[in-house]
Design a protein around this motif. Sequence first.
Motif: not given
Length: 502
Positions: A123-130
């Motif tokens: 989540k930290k790397r991609s910025g996406h939570s899904t």
Amino acid sequence: MAQFYKEPSRTFNEYLLVPGLTTKEMTVENVSLKTPIVKFRKGEEPPLSANIPLVSAVMQAVSDDNMAVALAKEGGISFIYNSQPVEEEAAMVKRAKTYKSGFVRSDSNLRPDQTMQDVVDLKKRSGHSTIAITEDGTAEGKMVGMVTSRDYRVSRMDPSTPISEFMTPFDKLITAPDGCTLSEANDILWDNKLNAVPVVDDNQRLTYFVFRKDYDAHKANKNELLDAHKSYIVGAGVNTRDYEERIPAVVDAGADVLCIDSSEGYSEWQSECLAWVRKKYGDEVKIGAGNVVDKEGFYYLAEAGADFVKIGIGGGSICITREQKGIGRGQATAVIEVAAARDEYFQRTGVYIPLCSDGGIVYDYHMTLALAMGADFLMMGRYFARFDESPTSKLNVNGSYVKEYWGEGSNRARNWQRYDLGGDPRMKFEEGVDSYVPYAGSLHDNVNLSMTKVKSTMCNVGATSIRDLQENAKITLVSATSIVEGGAHDVILRDTSQGGNR
Ligand code: RVP
């Protein structure tokens, strides 16, 4: 004795259009920029046309799958670069061909045996939570569950907890069937109050996600360039070295039109490549050739079977071929001569071969000039490299935002095949530079502005189609002093950044 041309060769900057009668019907809305891309017989419809006369250059810094989708949405075509391994180019073509507006390939995927810590890190790397949970952790794997921020609590749970213990398992997920339309997927989102819906096929494999936040962003553009299956039209660059391997790969991946990418195309290598394509595919595969700068080069490639011919040597913004090798020709002169040969060929054979003017476009009015001089469409590198959608990094240099832009003949690209004349397959000296271009924002906004200017000039000239423009434009050479007169002069500019759309 060598042959000498009587006139110097000239660039677009040395010409202007002289207005013709503008009738009341000639408004920007009534101008069509539809243009043929591949050859056709007199009286027949071209097998492939674009809705705007722009294609993006076969360059690492310009044309990847992202650019291809963005430009096809506006009605133009990208030629995906071939200075990369065959499989990687084919994968880019495939991604652009299978792109569906609003359907997003999952970029955050994990396996069920991975841990909550892996979720937090991703989540930290991609910025996406899904996050899609698939058996093998890939974007196309068998879907076994899904994780969103609501499924775990970092402060309360052991970081080594396996995902399988807290994910929402597949049988509890609401999914959309593969092949559904965007509006069907959106209905599922709204009816079930979801933020994201995974799209899965009959084998439970994940194909896409549709996100609620994207809902408004995907209204169709009236100009978008689609094939019969509603996929975007995509081009691919090829070279005269590995075409027996590369062409089948990009054609299988779905490329609609190919272009032999070479700095100098009046060669037996191109003729051999075209003959190979005709033998293997007949007329089914469309392929352009080039680059040439005179009528002899045009006739050679026309006879060899090219579907379009590309014009330009040494005029590209990052190109130093003229300095390094002393070959080339002013782009305007090259277009004018080749267009006359093309028209003569059309008269004689009934076959119209579209021309692409490649490189050297700086101002938007150069586009209109190139079309008026006989080009059917324009290939540009620098222009597109400036946009959000180009593949390169956006940097802040001395307080201004720029994007990187490098030539295919630079050491950075190492595209020796483009400059290949047979013999030792290595790049021996550079023919291009590595540079920055001013960042200019979104492709959509810039292309719309440029096309509005082109259409508006066409109204001044008295033309509502590119064909009209080519047949009726009045073009004048300008003296060096009148070029000075064309810019702001004899005033003190309040804002020194003013001065044309570069
Ligand atoms: P421009 O639009 O002026 O940036 O020119 C782009 C064109 O320049 C390309 O389509 C190609 O023909 C040529 N090019 C690409 N790399 C190089 C080089 O390294 N010399 N030149």
